[in-house]
Design an enzyme around this catalytic site. Structure first.
Site, PDB file in Angstrom:
ATOM      1  N   SER A 314    -125.480 -26.674  33.738  1.00 20.84           N
ATOM      2  CA  SER A 314    -126.941 -26.703  33.713  1.00 20.84           C
ATOM      3  C   SER A 314    -127.429 -28.116  33.401  1.00 20.84           C
ATOM      4  CB  SER A 314    -127.463 -25.669  32.717  1.00 20.84           C
ATOM      5  OG  SER A 314    -128.854 -25.527  32.795  1.00 20.84           O
ATOM      6  N   ASP A 366    -128.799 -18.327  41.864  1.00 23.42           N
ATOM      7  CA  ASP A 366    -129.121 -19.071  40.645  1.00 23.42           C
ATOM      8  C   ASP A 366    -130.352 -19.956  40.867  1.00 23.42           C
ATOM      9  OD1 ASP A 366    -129.212 -20.566  38.361  1.00 23.42           O
ATOM     10  OD2 ASP A 366    -127.133 -21.231  38.445  1.00 23.42           O
TER      11      ASP A 366
END
Length: 543
Positions: A314, A366
């Site tokens: 991330s 995602d």
């Protein structure tokens, strides 16, 4: 769509939001009315006692009041079903119905109070009838009180407060079951930050399988633009590993939100070197620590033949990509593996430059690898268009979504677009205000694929390196509990992640444990092929 106007102010609830609350109240009221009618019919012969006439009158008036309330609630529910999200015209009578419903609360309260007073006076009638009267008073109280109780309950605050962002480097989170207990000991590595009891480090040891002596530096220091990271020796892969943690704190969120672009100070032949300011600053912090504090020099003095590998998830994945680019001049063999990095990381030139030494892994739909300022603007535009073109009432859309979540199905089988001849209704005002999207507004005239104008402050940014897209094959059950999921992997172009996709797993696909489970599934499946480079792109070592 806009909030209703009642008592001279606009409320945060629309006229088509009352279908499900109205249905719930209607069910309760009908059951209550049936219960009172049954009680009256079965025991009216036993009301020839002292005070029986009062109780009989009470039950009759209560049934009449309930019948009026049931009719009003039914009308509110039926009116709330009319029209569409952008066409509230058929619901213009809603405010009057709500005024009537609110007015009915007063006689209900008065009559419930009178019933309680009459029972308290010691009416000498059949005990079943008296208990029925008490039950009606209790039910009336329960209908009035929950809203007050909910506003005062700390549970409704704590549940929302304690839920936070838990994105991090895969498996860096809480201490797993069976992990070494927290303890104080003399360390053989540099430890920076608040881990006095070695709780976090014990978890890292358990999940990585490394030994204490394998760690060169561990930093839990966490501030805005300053991310936790570690440096360790992976003897099996003969690598010096730099791992950067993802978003886990408010400071990390502020780093994420610093989405302006700045020029990346790096030694490379790329002319266009814009990058996400917050992530760039975070990567620069780790770079200074690694170089100025001699951390990498110490690691390579122990294992000079090892290669440098940088990883992160991330926010940490984006910082890892920028860090690898900064270190490439000094360490030409550096490799970076970014797990679920943000799309809005850097310019097109840096994206193309990084494809020889950076690999990104993205799972399913995602949202983070598709997230950028321009993509958010595009998503807002698309949502407004869908809302403006929708020809279904809101309750039907919600019911269809609930059915899809529980039982699956194809969401594309639910048309929401208006036919050309029916689009005139889009110009109707929303409760006296201008429509969200009229036919002649610039937003309405955009085609679904038209590019958005980008401001100099937020130019289009791209993801790092080449992208391996992990996709689920078949269905594993709506909640992932019916059967084990199977995944496939393929090289994908960055254009495949140029739009935010809305889906049930758009958030869960970003979780590091789910990503690692999918990656383990692909690695263990010998039929999966990720070693074939995409056409026209130079190969990169992904071992």
């Amino acid at each position: 769509m806009p909030g209703m106007v009642l008592f001279g102010r606009r409320w945060a609830i629309a006229s088509d939001d009352l279908v499900f609350p109205g249905f719930f109240e209607l069910v309760v009221r009908v059951l209550w009315w049936i219960g009172i009618l049954t009680l009256y019919l079965m025991h009216r012969g036993k009301l020839d006692c002292a005070g029986g006439a009062l109780l009989s009158s009470y039950l009759i008036v209560l049934m009449i009041l309930l019948a009026v309330v049931i009719c009003t609630v039914s009308a509110i529910m039926c009116v709330s079903m009319r029209g569409t999200i952008c066409n509230p015209g058929p619901r213009k009578s809603m405010s009057k119905l709500l005024y009537i419903r609110l007015a009915l609360f007063f006689p209900e309260m008065v009559w419930a109070s009178l019933g309680a007073a009459w029972v308290a006076d010691g009416v000498q009638c059949d005990r079943t009838v008296v208990n029925g009267i008490i039950a009606t008073v209790v039910v009336r109280t329960q209908i009035w009180c929950p809203a007050t109780l909910r506003r005062a309950s700390p549970c409704f605050i704590s549940n929302r407060t304690i839920s936070g962002t838990t994105k991090s480097l895969p498996r860096w989170s809480a201490m797993p079951q069976g992990a070494p207990s927290c303890r104080s000991r003399t360390t053989d590595y540099d430890l920076v930050g608040g881990d006095q009891l070695n709780c976090h480090f014990g978890s890292i040891l358990h999940t990585t399988g490394l030994q204490y002596r394998d760690f060169i530096h561990v930093s839990f220091h966490d501030k805005v633009y300053e991310l936790p990271f570690l440096v360790a020796l992976d003897h099996r892969k003969e690598s010096v590993v730099v791992a950067v943690r993802g978003t886990m704190s408010l400071q990390d969120v502020l780093t994420d939100l610093s989405a302006e672009s700045e020029v990346l100070d790096v030694e490379c032949e790329v002319q266009d070197r814009l990058a996400h300011k917050g992530i760039s600053q975070a990567a620069r912090y780790v770079y200074r620590r690694l170089i100025n504090d001699g951390i990498l020099s110490q690691a390579f003095s122990i294992a000079p033949e090892y290669r440098l590998v940088i990883v992160g998830h991330s926010l940490g994945g984006g910082a890892a990509a920028l860090l690898a680019t900064m270190l490439r001049a000094a360490y030409p063999q550096v490799r970076c593996y970014a797990f679920s990095p943000p799309r809005g990381l850097w310019s097109k030139g840096l994206h193309e430059y990084s494809q020889s030494f950076i690999v990104s892994l993205v799972l399913g739909k995602d949202v983070i690898p598709r997230l950028s300022v321009t993509n958010l603007e595009d998503l807002k535009r698309r949502i407004l268009r869908v809302v403006a073109h929708c020809n279904k009432p809101k309750y039907k859309i919600l019911l269809h979504g609930l059915w899809y979540e529980l039982f699956g199905g194809n969401p594309n089988n639910f048309p929401t677009e208006l036919d050309g001849g029916d689009q005139e209704v889009l110009t109707q005002p929303l409760l006296g205000e201008q429509s969200l999207l009229t036919r002649w507004s610039p937003a309405y005239s955009f085609s679904s694929d038209s590019p958005l104008d980008s401001s100099p402050k937020y130019p289009p940014l791209y993801p790092p390196g080449r992208i391996i897209h992990l996709q689920e094959e078949g269905a594993s059950g709506r909640f992932g509990c019916c059967s084990a999921a199977h995944y496939s992997a393929k090289w994908s172009h960055e254009a495949e992640f140029s739009k935010i996709l809305i889906g049930p797993k758009m958030l869960t696909d970003h979780m590091p444990d789910i990503l690692m489970r999918a990656l383990d599934s692909v690695v263990s499946d010998r039929a999966a092929c990720v070693s074939c480079p995409a056409q026209g792109v130079s190969g990169v070592d992904v071992a």
